[in-house]
Design an enzyme around this catalytic site. Structure first.
Site, PDB file in Angstrom:
ATOM      1  CG  HIS A 181      -9.257 -40.474  10.020  1.00 37.21           C
ATOM      2  ND1 HIS A 181     -10.028 -41.387   9.376  1.00 37.21           N
ATOM      3  CD2 HIS A 181     -10.080 -40.185  10.825  1.00 37.21           C
ATOM      4  CE1 HIS A 181     -11.480 -41.103   9.575  1.00 37.21           C
ATOM      5  NE2 HIS A 181     -11.290 -40.475  10.937  1.00 37.21           N
ATOM      6  CD  GLU A 188      -3.900 -41.652   2.375  1.00 37.21           C
ATOM      7  OE1 GLU A 188      -3.061 -40.880   2.948  1.00 37.21           O
ATOM      8  OE2 GLU A 188      -3.939 -42.824   2.314  1.00 37.21           O
ATOM      9  CD  GLN A 211     -15.146 -33.529  16.504  1.00 37.69           C
ATOM     10  OE1 GLN A 211     -15.998 -34.171  16.753  1.00 37.69           O
ATOM     11  NE2 GLN A 211     -13.998 -33.851  16.084  1.00 37.69           N
TER      12      GLN A 211
HETATM   13  O1  PAF Z   1     -14.016 -36.449  15.077  1.00 37.94           O
HETATM   14  C1  PAF Z   1     -14.458 -37.734  15.445  1.00 37.94           C
HETATM   15  O2  PAF Z   1     -13.993 -38.640  14.555  1.00 37.94           O
HETATM   16  C2  PAF Z   1     -15.178 -37.878  16.503  1.00 37.94           C
HETATM   17  O3  PAF Z   1     -16.075 -37.001  16.685  1.00 37.94           O
HETATM   18  C3  PAF Z   1     -14.256 -37.885  17.746  1.00 37.94           C
HETATM   19  C4  PAF Z   1     -13.406 -36.806  18.050  1.00 37.94           C
HETATM   20  C5  PAF Z   1     -13.333 -39.104  17.549  1.00 37.94           C
HETATM   21  C6  PAF Z   1     -14.746 -38.232  19.130  1.00 37.94           C
HETATM   22  O4  PAF Z   1     -15.643 -39.237  19.166  1.00 37.94           O
END
Ligand code: PAF
Length: 291
Positions: A46, A44, A162
Site C-alpha cells: 500500500h 509496504e 480490479q
Molecule cells: O483493493 C482494495 O483494497 C479494495 O478493493 C478497494 C479498491 C480499496 C475498494 O474497497
C-alpha cells in the site's frame, strides 16, 4: 465535524464534506492531489502506491481506509478482515497528508439504492468466483473518487482485474481522474504482499511462496514456445502437490479484455487464484511475446 488533528499524527477526516473542504483548499493552493483507496491493514505494498502517486507529481496524498461491506460475498471474511486503523495511521506518518476513514453510513446512507456495475471485463475470473464482488468495488470506488475528486488515484496491480474494472468505469462515467497502476510488491520469497497473508499458517506460508515461482516458470515456458494449455495444467498440478487446496484459475489472458488466449501472439497476462488454508491468494504477471 472538522478535520481531526489530535487522534493520530496524520490528519483524519471521517466525513466526505470535511475531506472535500481540505481538497478544495489544497486545490486553491495549486496542489496536485492523489487518492490511494485501501481497506486498511496497510503493508509496504500500500505504501508503495503513495510513492507511485508522488513519482507521478502528486503533492498531497489522501489514503482512504474503509472495509467495504458490499464487495464481500456471503461467507467471506468481512467480519474477520483485519481492522488496524491506529497502526495504519502510524505507517502513514510522513507519507500521507490526510486519512479518510468514514463509517458505513457515510459511504452507504440509509436506504441507499445505487450500484455501479461494470460489464465485460468483470464477467470472468474473479467475477465468476465472486459474482457480487466487482459491483461492490465499482460502487465504493466511484463514491470515493466522487467524494475526493483527486487528480489521480492509485491501485495495485496485484488485483489486476480490479484495476482494469476501475479504468473501464472511470472511462465510462467520464470521472475526471487519472488511474495509475502500482507494481506488485513481493516478500523476499516472491509472495505478493496482501493483507490476507496474515491468515497463513507457517506451513501454508512456505507453500504460498512457491506460487509466484511456478507462475514465473510457466510464463517463461510459454514465452519460449511451450503449449499454453499443457503448461498451465502442469502448473495447477504442481500447486495442488505443494498443498494448495484448490486452484480457481491459472490462465493466460489478453492484457486488456481478459479474454482467454489460445496461442501467444502478443504480450499477455498470466493470472492465478488459489486457495491454501483460509486465504485465497491472487497473483499475476506479464507473459512476454518474442514474436
Ligand atoms: O483493493 C482494495 O483494497 C479494495 O478493493 C478497494 C479498491 C480499496 C475498494 O474497497
Amino acid at each position: 465535524m472538522a478535520i481531526d488533528t489530535t487522534t493520530y499524527a496524520v490528519p483524519l477526516a471521517r466525513t466526505i464534506s470535511d475531506m472535500r473542504e481540505q481538497v478544495a483548499s489544497w486545490r486553491a493552493a495549486g496542489e496536485k492531489i492523489a487518492l490511494v483507496p485501501t481497506m486498511g491493514a496497510l503493508h509496504e505494498g500500500h505504501l508503495s502506491l503513495i510513492e507511485v502517486a508522488k513519482a507521478h507529481g502528486a503533492t498531497k496524498a489522501i489514503v482512504s481506509i474503509f472495509v467495504n461491506p458490499t464487495q464481500f460475498g456471503p461467507g467471506e471474511d468481512f467480519d474477520a478482515y483485519p481492522r488496524t486503523e491506529a497502526t495504519d495511521a502510524e505507517k502513514l506518518v510522513d507519507r500521507a497528508d490526510l486519512i479518510f476513514a468514514p463509517n458505513g453510513s457515510e459511504m452507504y446512507p440509509d436506504g441507499y439504492g445505487t450500484t455501479v456495475s461494470v460489464k465485460g471485463v468483470t464477467n470472468t475470473l474473479e467475477g465468476e468466483a465472486r459474482p457480487t464482488h466487482f459491483d461492490g468495488v465499482a460502487t465504493v470506488v466511484s463514491k470515493l473518487l466522487l467524494a475526493a475528486l483527486p487528480d489521480c488515484a492509485v491501485f495495485g496491480e496485484k488485483d489486476y482485474q480490479q484495476l482494469l474494472t476501475i479504468r473501464r468505469m472511470v472511462t465510462d462515467l467520464r470521472i475526471p481522474v487519472e488511474i495509475l497502476g502500482g507494481p506488485i510488491l513481493r516478500e523476499p520469497d516472491g509472495l505478493a504482499m496482501s493483507s490476507r497473508n496474515v491468515y497463513l499458517t507457517e506451513t501454508e506460508r512456505k507453500a504460498a511462496g512457491q506460487l509466484n515461482v511456478i507462475l514465473k516458470e510457466t510464463a517463461d515456458a510459454i514465452t519460449n514456445g511451450a503449449d499454453l494449455k499443457t503448461a498451465t495444467a502442469d502448473a495447477e498440478s504442481k500447486l495442488l502437490e505443494l498443498g494448495f487446496d484448490k486452484v480457481d484459475y491459472l490462465t493466460v489472458r489478453d492484457t486488456t479484455t481478459l479474454q482467454p488466449v489460445e496461442k501467444l501472439a502478443e504480450e499477455a497476462r498470466i493470472l492465478v487464484a488459489a486457495k491454501i488454508g483460509q486465504p485465497r491468494l491472487l497473483d499475476n504477471m506479464p507473459v512476454e511475446f518474442r514474436g
